[in-house]
Scaffold this active site. Structure first.
Site, PDB file in Angstrom:
ATOM      1  N   ASP A 113       0.828  -1.208   0.000  1.00 39.36           N
ATOM      2  CA  ASP A 113       0.000   0.000   0.000  1.00 39.36           C
ATOM      3  C   ASP A 113       0.860   1.255   0.000  1.00 39.36           C
ATOM      4  O   ASP A 113       2.030   1.235   0.403  1.00 39.36           O
ATOM      5  CB  ASP A 113      -0.925  -0.005   1.218  1.00 39.36           C
ATOM      6  CG  ASP A 113      -2.274   0.646   0.937  1.00 39.36           C
ATOM      7  OD1 ASP A 113      -2.371   1.404  -0.048  1.00 39.36           O
ATOM      8  OD2 ASP A 113      -3.217   0.401   1.696  1.00 39.36           O
TER       9      ASP A 113
ATOM     10  N   ASP B  42     -10.388   1.702  -3.779  1.00 41.15           N
ATOM     11  CA  ASP B  42     -10.940   1.422  -2.446  1.00 41.15           C
ATOM     12  C   ASP B  42     -12.455   1.335  -2.479  1.00 41.15           C
ATOM     13  O   ASP B  42     -13.069   0.791  -1.558  1.00 41.15           O
ATOM     14  CB  ASP B  42     -10.528   2.517  -1.459  1.00 41.15           C
ATOM     15  CG  ASP B  42      -9.127   2.309  -0.910  1.00 41.15           C
ATOM     16  OD1 ASP B  42      -8.600   1.191  -1.025  1.00 41.15           O
ATOM     17  OD2 ASP B  42      -8.556   3.274  -0.364  1.00 41.15           O
TER      18      ASP B  42
END
Length: 753
Positions: A479, A549
């Protein structure tokens, strides 16, 4: 032969499968552009494709030749300051203050295959017979600089891959203030511009408008390719559709600040340029030093936008992604993040894993919160050691227990960031990106580690290596949740501070390269607050990325549709999450969520332990269905049919077809139900017109030409087998159509099996 050299006319004709790209050496030794588009036959001289004219307002290079003005001549990598007033491909600031360059032809070479680019991701060949590379070398005698222009053409693809390399062969340093990867001039500007733009949770939406006079551009100055703009632009002829028309694509294999632009001049001609953004960029080119630009992949299709996408999909899936997982079917995974966030212990994780395994999930991923003292997002980034308060026995016993269920184990990292509240920051406050005398801003309570410093990269590599070596970890979610601010490095000199963003990305690539080399069995998935760094550069190291997301099924229609303009389904992480959706609070059926997520690398983001038995049964059916068709979903040929960006966006449809055309899955999605809707038909594509197909759940068969030209009527009562069909015909509904070719020896029972 893909590259034809015309020694007498000093021309270069590059031919791909269906394309031609023609260059020539101009009178002044610079490189001119003659043609790019649909393949044309080779001949000895193409000078008739260019016409020199005199215009009274132009400046001209030679006083006795007023027809030779670079303001009017199409060029291929134009410089600055010599009768061309358009923006150049490069800009060099010299020790005497001059910014004028004059690179002239010195030599050329043609070599089989394709060279790698040191420190940079790049497309490649597995056999040098797949491609040829033309290198044109130009020199500027006044500055003792050399410029190599690289052009690679694949024999069986419709792409030209370009980059540039500057080398300082003199005794003084120069400042490279602009170094794009490619620039080319079109003879007209009768095009529509396409870009993929948006923001967090709505990445890569398609935006289209006609070209206009002046400069239109997209760029990122955030230190990453960004969620705001993807490093891709295209120009298409008016009237081009998904299936017909001419379209040119330009995709940058890079993950940092970039620029993509088209400049339309006073003669209505278009100059396309792309590369590292020159905003806040400068590179000190020391004597003997070189600077290699990232590569630009330009593609052409005369079969519409789908044709362009197929070219990119095939190239990026097979000749950009690398390693064991390039061609391997990706596992069905479950991620604990939306199930637990930071609140978990070993027993909770084990319960999720055990129940998921019984339903057919193949990979359990432990997300954020397993390290340091990470109970919220304010602490511990950089402290890559196990939080024994949550996992008192460490990672290995948990990994072993997950493996005992038959599942693989994956782990989340955010290696490029550090928290103020961390042991790493306390020990090395100088290791962050920061400007001297300025207060560093934070984002998500994070600071950005200075990956332009090799010492920082070395430290993070050793910490990650220790964790990944400690147990049987087979997947990493990497990430990156923070853009750059107050950009600077304590390690670099004052005249190199504008090098930080590029050096940072080179550090990221270096860490990826070392980890993927040390752990070739691990499937790496890139993530950046979702899709903020979903670009070709990342695909070189991580063959799939977290697309967004936002896992809401309706929002994902636009996100996945736009992403597919460049990127193959195998690269798109597409998961089912709980409802109400955590991003938009929308409630959609489990069926619709699955019908959207099937078209990618499939998985779940929810707490399986809180699901009822009916939901678990449906989840098990979804997983079985996906596994049955996984190779088709991940590696088949994808076609966009109806766009969520057109006609109000209420309907979207797409399909995927096997390489031999004998299997296909088509999907149709409806956002809002309409009363008395009429009798819509879905026209499929990519099928064999002569082949007879059976559609699961329907009684009769259809020939490919019927399905493509007459179409399939969408009926609200359709209820196909397995996950196909329409359970409820209200809002947020979907239909799947599973097609199988029928042969003379195929019986009904065999088809249904």
């Amino acid at each position: 032969m893909a590259i034809h050299i015309k020694e007498d006319s000093r021309q270069f004709h590059l031919q791909g499968k269906n394309i031609s790209y023609i260059l020539h050496i101009l009178k002044n030794g610079q490189i001119g552009h003659l043609y790019y588009g649909k393949k044309i036959r080779d001949r000895e001289d193409f000078r008739h494709l260019s016409k020199k004219e005199f215009r009274v307002t132009s400046s001209y290079v030679y006083e006795d030749d007023p027809s030779f003005s670079l303001d009017m001549i199409p060029q291929d990598y134009p410089g600055y300051g010599t009768s061309d007033y358009r923006e150049p491909a490069f800009h060099i600031r010299q020790p005497d203050g001059s910014r004028i360059s004059n690179f002239v032809y010195q030599s050329h070479s043609v070599n089989p295959g394709k060279p790698s680019l040191e420190g940079l991701p790049a497309t490649y060949v597995e056999d040098e017979r797949e491609a040829e590379t033309l290198t044109i070398t130009l020199v500027d005698d006044y500055t003792d600089m050399k410029l190599d222009l690289l052009y690679t053409v694949y024999h069986d693809k419709d792409v030209v891959v370009r980059s540039a390399r500057f080398t300082n062969e003199g005794t003084q340093a120069h400042q490279l203030d602009r170094a794009l990867s490619a620039s080319m001039d079109f003879p007209d500007s009768d095009f529509e511009w396409i870009q993929l733009s948006g923001g967090w949770s709505r990445e890569r939406h398609i935006h289209t408008h006609p070209l206009h006079a002046g400069i239109q551009k997209i760029q990122s100055t955030r230190g990453t390719s960004s969620a705001q703009h993807n490093p891709f632009i295209a120009v298409q002829r008016p009237g081009t559709t998904e299936h017909t028309g001419d379209v040119y694509g330009f995709s940058l294999v890079y993950s940092g600040n970039f620029l993509g632009q088209v400049e339309v001049d006073q003669y209505a001609r278009a100059r396309v340029s792309m590369g590292i953004s020159p905003f806040d960029f400068s590179w000190k080119l020391e004597p003997g030093g070189s600077f290699q630009t990232p590569e630009l992949v330009s593609a052409f299709s005369s079969d519409g936008r789908n044709g362009l996408s197929h070219t990119y999909h095939e190239l990026y899936q097979k000749r950009l992604a690398r390693g064991r997982w390039r061609d391997k079917e990706r596992p069905v995974l479950i991620n604990n993040w939306e199930a637990t966030y930071f609140d978990f212990d070993e027993a909770k994780l084990q319960s999720i894993a055990e129940q998921s395994s019984r339903l057919g999930v193949e990979l359990f991923v432990l997300d954020d919160g397993w390290f340091g003292r990470r109970n919220d997002d304010t602490t511990s980034l950089g402290d890559w050691f196990v939080d024994e308060a949550k996992l008192p026995n460490g990672l290995k016993p948990l990994v072993d227990k997950v493996n005992d269920t038959g599942m693989a184990f994956g782990l989340w990292f955010e290696p490029e960031m550090v928290s103020r509240q961390s042991e790493l920051y306390e020990a090395h406050p100088d290791w962050i990106i920061q400007a001297a005398g300025r207060h560093p801003s934070t984002g998500r309570h994070q600071l950005v580690l200075d990956f332009s410093n090799p010492e920082v990269v070395d430290y993070i590599y050793e910490r990650m290596k220790a964790i990944l070596s400690s147990s049987n970890i087979e997947y990493v979610k990497w990430d990156m949740n923070r853009y750059m601010t107050e950009i600077g490095s304590a390690r670099l000199a004052s005249d190199q501070q504008m090098e930080v963003p590029h050096r940072y990305i080179l550090g990221v690539y270096d860490l990826y390269e070392r980890l993927t080399t040390a752990f070739p069995h691990i499937l790496f998935e890139s993530c950046a607050s979702g899709g903020a760094r979903f670009d070709p550069g990342m695909l070189y190291y991580a063959p799939q990325g977290w697309t967004s997301d936002d896992t809401d099924a309706v929002e994902r229609l636009a996100i996945q549709y736009g992403t597919s303009m460049v990127y193959p389904l195998s690269s798109m992480g597409a998961h089912i999450s709980a409802v109400p959706n955590h991003q938009v609070k929308r409630v959609t059926s489990l069926k619709t969520r699955g019908d959207v997520a099937f078209f990618g690398a499939f998985g779940y983001e929810l707490d399986v332990t809180s699901m009822n038995e009916e939901e678990k049964e449906r989840m098990s059916e979804q997983i079985a269905f996906y596994k049955k068709h996984r190779a088709l979903f991940q590696f088949g040929t994808f076609y966009r049919l109806q766009s969520p960006f057109e006609k109000g966006g209420n309907e979207t449809s797409w399909m995927v077809v096997s390489e031999d055309g004998r299997q296909a899955v088509a999907a149709s999605y409806q956002v809002l139900a309409r009363p008395n809707p009429g009798f819509p038909r879905l026209k499929l594509t990519g099928l064999d017109p002569e082949t007879e197909y059976r559609i699961e759940g329907l009684e009769r068969t259809y020939y490919g030409d019927e399905l493509m030209h007459a179409g399939l009527q969408l009926e609200s009562g359709y209820d196909g087998s397995q996950t196909g069909g329409l359970e409820e015909s209200g809002d947020f509904s979907s239909q799947l159509f599973v097609l199988t070719a029928v042969t003379n020896s195929t019986t009904m029972d065999e088809v249904e099996k």
